[in-house]
Write an enzyme that holds these catalytic residues in place. Structure first.
Site, mmCIF file in Angstrom:
data_model
loop_
_atom_site.group_PDB
_atom_site.id
_atom_site.type_symbol
_atom_site.label_atom_id
_atom_site.label_comp_id
_atom_site.label_asym_id
_atom_site.label_seq_id
_atom_site.Cartn_x
_atom_site.Cartn_y
_atom_site.Cartn_z
ATOM 1 N N CYS A 276 -40.589 11.310 -22.985
ATOM 2 C CA CYS A 276 -41.337 10.055 -22.888
ATOM 3 C C CYS A 276 -40.370 8.888 -22.973
ATOM 4 O O CYS A 276 -39.328 8.976 -23.614
ATOM 5 C CB CYS A 276 -42.407 9.957 -23.953
ATOM 6 S SG CYS A 276 -41.757 9.880 -25.615
ATOM 7 N N CYS B 114 -39.554 7.495 -26.339
ATOM 8 C CA CYS B 114 -38.714 8.352 -27.185
ATOM 9 C C CYS B 114 -37.272 7.873 -27.127
ATOM 10 O O CYS B 114 -36.505 8.050 -28.074
ATOM 11 C CB CYS B 114 -38.746 9.794 -26.706
ATOM 12 S SG CYS B 114 -40.374 10.500 -26.707
ATOM 13 N N ASP C 138 -15.452 -9.981 5.498
ATOM 14 C CA ASP C 138 -14.027 -9.997 5.758
ATOM 15 C C ASP C 138 -13.838 -9.366 7.137
ATOM 16 O O ASP C 138 -14.530 -8.430 7.486
ATOM 17 C CB ASP C 138 -13.359 -9.158 4.662
ATOM 18 C CG ASP C 138 -11.866 -9.126 4.799
ATOM 19 O OD1 ASP C 138 -11.302 -10.190 5.072
ATOM 20 O OD2 ASP C 138 -11.281 -8.043 4.635
HETATM 21 P P1 ADP Z 1 -7.715 -10.867 6.015
HETATM 22 O O1 ADP Z 1 -8.008 -9.787 5.033
HETATM 23 O O2 ADP Z 1 -8.822 -11.825 6.196
HETATM 24 O O3 ADP Z 1 -7.204 -10.352 7.323
HETATM 25 P P2 ADP Z 1 -5.444 -11.514 4.321
HETATM 26 O O4 ADP Z 1 -5.684 -12.482 3.239
HETATM 27 O O5 ADP Z 1 -5.283 -10.095 3.983
HETATM 28 O O6 ADP Z 1 -6.549 -11.749 5.427
HETATM 29 O O7 ADP Z 1 -4.142 -11.946 5.117
HETATM 30 C C1 ADP Z 1 -4.098 -13.230 5.731
HETATM 31 C C2 ADP Z 1 -2.915 -13.343 6.672
HETATM 32 O O8 ADP Z 1 -1.714 -13.276 5.916
HETATM 33 C C3 ADP Z 1 -2.815 -12.271 7.686
HETATM 34 O O9 ADP Z 1 -3.556 -12.554 8.840
HETATM 35 C C4 ADP Z 1 -1.316 -12.279 7.980
HETATM 36 O O10 ADP Z 1 -1.035 -13.299 8.889
HETATM 37 C C5 ADP Z 1 -0.716 -12.627 6.652
HETATM 38 N N1 ADP Z 1 -0.263 -11.450 5.906
HETATM 39 C C6 ADP Z 1 -0.672 -11.048 4.693
HETATM 40 N N2 ADP Z 1 -0.023 -9.968 4.283
HETATM 41 C C7 ADP Z 1 0.841 -9.646 5.276
HETATM 42 C C8 ADP Z 1 1.805 -8.618 5.461
HETATM 43 N N3 ADP Z 1 2.035 -7.672 4.545
HETATM 44 N N4 ADP Z 1 2.495 -8.614 6.604
HETATM 45 C C9 ADP Z 1 2.289 -9.540 7.530
HETATM 46 N N5 ADP Z 1 1.397 -10.518 7.418
HETATM 47 C C10 ADP Z 1 0.690 -10.598 6.312
HETATM 48 MG MG MG Z 2 -7.971 -8.417 3.814
#
Ligand code: ADP
Ligand code: MG
Length: 715
Positions: A35, A38, A412
Site C-alpha cells: 500500500c 505503508c 545544437d
Molecule cells: P557547436 O557545438 O555549435 O558546433 P562548438 O561550441 O562546439 O559549437 O564549437 C564552435 C566552433 O568552435 C566550431 O564551429 C569551430 O569553429 C570551433 N572549434 C571548437 N573546437 C574546435 C576544435 N577542436 N577544432 C577546430 N575547431 C574548433
Molecule cells: Mg557542440
C-alpha cells in the site's frame, strides 16, 4: 504528547544536500509493500533508527534509500524493515512467485470462504452465533492490516491501515459483523490487486538489469575459461557467441557481427559491428562470434547505470504528487474530524447512537485518500518505465511533467540536425608549408580533442605519422592550441584568431568568404603570429531531421531554433534547408543567453545537445535532452532526459509520452477527488453503507492504477 501526523502529510524530507559529509548510503529493495501509505510508515520507522539521517521510501519503485552515519550497520536497517512487516528483496531469486502464492493471498481466500459461509448461514439459520465466524474471518483476512496499523501507530502515523482497522473494529462494536468483515476483505483484495499490477511494471525495468548472462568465456593465454561475470576485470578479453547477450561495455577486437541494441536504445534495426567498434552491455549479439575487450566491470556497465537511473527517477515525486500531498493534508483530517463529530454530536440530540456511529464509520473509510495517493506514483513509474524501454531515460517526475508542455526547442546543430561527422572538403595552405603538411600539424593537435571537427581533421590526415604535439589545450567553442617542435600552433575558428589578434590578410579573408558562401565550416591553422592554412569542412544534414522537426511541431512545439558555434554560412545552409531559425557563431556562454531569452518569450523551453560541451546551456533550459548517449559514451547523467538512440525523433517521442502522462495524472486526480467528494456528501444522509464505501474506494484505486499502468504500453 507527540502530534499525530495524518495521511498524505509529507514528512520533512531532509534535503540530500543536508546529509552530513561522512554519510553512507544504503539502498534496500523491498518485497511485500502493498500500500502506498505503508511507504511513509516505513520511512518513519527507519528514520527512528539512531544514526539514520535520511530515509526515503517509494512505494511504486519498492525501494528504500537511506543515508546514515558510518556506525549504522545496514543489517540493522534490514531488520527494521522486516520488523515493520516487509521483506528485504533478494535479487535474482529465480522466477517470480505466482500471484496466488504470494503472501497474504491464501489467508484472503480462506477469509473469503468463511465470510461467504457466515453470510449464507445467517440467512438460513439466523439463530446461530454467526458473528463468531465473521470475527474469525476478520482476524484471518485482516491480520496484516492490523499489524501494519500497529506499526503505523507506533511510528506515530495515521495511515490507511489505521483508518481501515478503526472502521472494522467500530463496525464490530456496533454489531455490524458482515460489514466489518467486508471492509477487511475488500481492502486486502484491493491492495493485492494493486501490488500485483505495480510489481509487474516494476519488474519490467528491473529485469533489464538481470538480462545479462551469469558467466562468460574469458581468454586466458591460449585457453578460454568460463568465469562468473563479477570476477571479470576491465581489460580482459571475452568471447561472445551468436545469440548471447553482452554482459559488458567494450570494444570489438576480433571478428564482426550484427548487434541488436534495442534493449538499450529502443532502436530495433541491428547495427553492424567490427573490430574497433563499441558494444553496449545489455544488447544482443546477432550472427557472428566476436572477441571484445572489456572496458568497464559489470557493476559499472551502461546497463547497470541505466537501471539505477530509471529506479532513482521512478522514486522521485512529480509536481502532481506534491499537489496530492497538499490536498490530502487538508482533506483527511477534515473528514476524520467530521466522522468523529457525526458519531458524537447528532446522537446527543436524537439518541440514535448506532445510526450515527455507522455513518461516522462510513466517513472514516472515505477519509482514506488511497486512490489519490496511489494515482501519481503509479503513473510516474509506468511512464518512466515505458520511456526507458524506448531508450529514453527520463530522470524524474518533474522532467516527465515539464516535457509535456514544451513550447520552444533550442537545438545544437552538430550531431543533432546534422550527422555530426563532418568531413574535410577543402584545404588551402597560405604560408611556407603545403596543404598536406599543414593538415598533419593541425591533426597532431586535434587528435587530443573530442570535437567532431577535430575528428574530421585527424581522419583527413590519414594514416601518416603525425608530429608530436605537447601541452594541447582545448578552448571551448573556439578550438585548441598546442606546441609542436617548440612552436605554438592554434587550430580553430576565425573567432579564436581574431581574439588572438592574428592577421588573416586579404587572401585569408577572401577564403573565408568563399567558404561562407558554400556553407562550409572554416577551421584555421596558424602560429601565434601568422595564418598557415584554411580548411573547409562540411557536415551532412540527417535524412530524418526534417521528419523529426515536423513531428515536434505536431506535438505543440511551435518554435525551433538552431544554436551553434559554427560560422554564419554553414549555419544558414542547414537552417534554410530545414526551415528553422538559427543563431550562429555563439560561444558556450552565448548559448546560455540564447536559451534564457527563449525562456523569457516562450516559457517552457527544451534544449537538445550532446551533453558535454553544451552543459551550461542544457542546465539553463526548462528540460534538457542529451542525444546519442549510448553511442558516444556521453555521461548518462548530463541531462534531464537522456536519449540513448542517436535520433532526434526521440525528442518528439519523449514529449508525446510526457503529454500522455500529464493527461493521465490529471484524469486520476480529478476522478479520485470527484468520487471521494460525492461519497463524503452522501454519507451523512445514511446513503453509503460501509461495504459500498470500501468498494468505491477499492474501485477508484484500481481504476486509477490501471489508468496509470496503461502508459506502460503507450505506443
Ligand atoms: P557547436 O557545438 O555549435 O558546433 P562548438 O561550441 O562546439 O559549437 O564549437 C564552435 C566552433 O568552435 C566550431 O564551429 C569551430 O569553429 C570551433 N572549434 C571548437 N573546437 C574546435 C576544435 N577542436 N577544432 C577546430 N575547431 C574548433
Ligand atoms: Mg557542440
Amino acid at each position: 504528547m507527540k502530534q499525530l501526523p495524518v495521511i498524505g502529510q509529507p514528512d520533512p524530507v531532509t534535503d540530500p544536500g543536508e546529509v552530513s559529509a561522512g554519510a553512507r548510503r544504503t539502498v534496500v529493495k523491498i518485497d511485500g509493500m502493498d500500500c502506498a501509505s505503508c511507504a511513509t510508515t516505513l520511512e518513519r520507522v527507519v528514520r527512528d533508527i539512531d544514526g539514520v539521517e535520511r530515509a526515503v521510501v517509494n512505494f511504486a519503485a519498492a525501494r528504500l534509500d537511506v543515508h546514515h552515519g558510518p556506525a549504522v550497520d545496514p543489517a540493522v536497517i534490514e531488520s527494521a524493515v522486516e520488523r515493520a512487516g516487509f521483506e528485504v528483496h533478494a535479487p535474482n531469486v529465480g522466477p517470480r512467485v505466482a500471484w496466488w502464492r504470494q503472501r497474504g493471498v491464501a489467508a484472503m481466500l480462506v477469509a473469503a470462504i468463511m465470510f461467504a459461509a457466515a453470510f449464507a448461514g445467517e440467512r438460513i439459520q439466523p439463530d446461530l452465533p454467526w458473528a463468531v465466524l465473521f470475527a474469525v474471518a476478520i482476524i484471518v483476512g485482516g491480520r496484516s492490516i492490523f499489524r501494519s496499523a500497529l506499526v503505523a501507530l507506533r511510528a506515530r502515523y495515521l495511515d490507511m491501515n489505521v483508518l481501515m482497522a478503526a472502521a472494522t473494529i467500530g463496525a464490530a462494536i456496533i454489531d455490524e459483523w458482515p460489514e466489518a468483515a467486508a471492509i477487511v476483505l475488500l481492502f486486502s483484495l484491493g491492495n493485492t490487486l494493486q501490488a500485483h499490477a505495480v510489481a509487474r511494471t516494476r519488474a519490467a525495468v528491473a529485469q533489464l538489469g538481470e538480462l545479462t548472462p551469469d558467466s562468460v568465456r574469458v581468454r586466458r593465454g591460449a585457453a578460454l575459461v568460463d568465469q562468473p561475470v563479477a570476477t571479470v576485470a576491465a581489460g580482459d578479453e571475452v568471447v561472445v557467441r551468436p545469440g548471447e547477450r553482452f554482459a559488458f561495455d567494450g570494444i570489438v577486437t576480433e571478428g564482426s557481427t550484427t548487434v541488436d541494441e534495442s534493449p538499450i536504445t529502443g532502436e530495433s534495426v541491428p547495427v553492424e559491428k567490427a573490430s574497433g567498434d563499441h558494444v553496449l552491455s545489455g544488447s544482443l549479439n546477432g550472427t557472428g562470434a566476436i572477441t571484445m575487450g572489456v572496458e568497464r566491470i559489470a557493476s559499472e556497465s551502461t546497463l547497470q547505470r541505466i537501471v539505477e537511473l530509471v529506479e532513482q527517477a521512478q522514486a522521485t515525486k512529480a509536481p502532481a504528487e506534491l499537489f496530492v500531498d497538499r490536498f490530502a493534508r487538508v482533506y483527511t483530517p477534515v473528514v476524520v474530524l467530521a466522522a468523529i463529530a457525526f458519531m458524537v454530536i447528532p446522537p446527543l440530540i436524537d439518541g440514535a447512537w448506532s445510526t450515527w456511529a455507522y455513518r461516522g464509520l462510513a466517513l472514516l473509510i472515505i477519509a482514506c485518500p488511497c486512490s489519490l495517493v496511489i494515482s501519481t506514483p503509479v503513473t510516474v513509474v509506468s511512464a518512466i518505465g515505458a520511456a526507458s524501454r524506448r531508450g529514453i531515460l527520463v530522470k524524474g517526475g518533474e522532467a516527465l511533467e515539464t516535457a509535456g508542455h514544451l513550447r520552444a526547442l533550442a537545438i545544437d546543430k552538430t550531431g543533432t540536425l546534422t550527422e555530426g561527422r563532418p568531413t574535410l572538403v577543402t584545404a588551402h595552405a597560405l604560408g611556407d608549408i603545403d596543404a598536406d603538411a599543414s593538415l598533419r600539424l593541425a591533426a597532431a593537435i586535434e587528435q587530443h580533442s573530442e570535437h567532431p571537427l577535430a575528428h574530421a581533421i585527424v581522419t583527413a590526415a590519414g594514416d601518416t605519422e603525425l608530429p608530436r604535439a605537447a601541452d594541447v589545450v582545448a578552448i571551448p567553442g573556439r578550438g585548441a592550441t598546442g606546441t609542436i617542435a617548440d612552436t605554438e600552433y592554434l587550430v580553430g575558428s576565425p573567432r579564436l584568431f581574431a581574439e588572438r589578434g592574428i592577421e588573416l590578410a586579404e587572401t585569408g579573408t577572401a577564403l573565408l568568404a568563399t567558404l561562407g558562401e558554400r556553407g562550409e565550416t572554416p577551421v584555421l591553422l596558424g602560429t601565434g603570429t601568422q595564418l598557415l592554412a584554411v580548411f573547409g569542412l562540411a557536415d551532412t544534414i540527417r535524412p530524418d531531421a526534417r521528419h523529426a522537426l515536423d513531428d515536434l511541431r505536431r506535438n505543440g512545439i511551435e518554435h525551433v531554433v538552431m544554436l551553434t558555434g559554427d560560422s554564419e554560412g554553414a549555419a544558414r545552409r542547414v537552417a534554410d534547408e530545414l526551415g528553422i531559425d538559427y543563431r550562429a557563431g555563439l560561444l558556450p556562454e552565448q548559448k546560455v543567453d540564447a536559451v534564457r531569452e527563449l525562456v523569457a518569450t516562450h516559457g517552457v523551453v527544451g534544449m537538445v545537445g550532446d551533453g558535454v560541451n553544451d552543459a551550461p546551456a542544457l542546465a539553463t533550459a526548462s528540460v534538457s535532452f542529451a542525444m546519442g548517449a549510448a553511442g558516444s559514451g556521453v555521461a548518462l547523467e548530463a541531462a534531464d532526459i537522456t536519449l540513448m538512440a542517436d535520433d532526434l525523433r526521440s525528442v518528439a517521442a519523449a514529449t508525446r509520452l510526457s503529454r500522455a502522462a500529464r493527461r493521465v495524472l490529471r484524469q486520476n486526480i480529478v476522478a479520485s477527488i470527484v468520487f471521494k467528494g460525492a461519497f463524503v456528501l452522501l454519507a451523512p444522509f445514511g446513503l453509503v453503507t460501509l461495504w459500498v464505501a470500501v468498494a468505491a474506494d477499492l474501485g477508484t484505486s484500481l481504476a486509477v492504477t490501471a489508468n496509470g499502468l496503461r502508459l506502460f504500453r503507450h505506443r
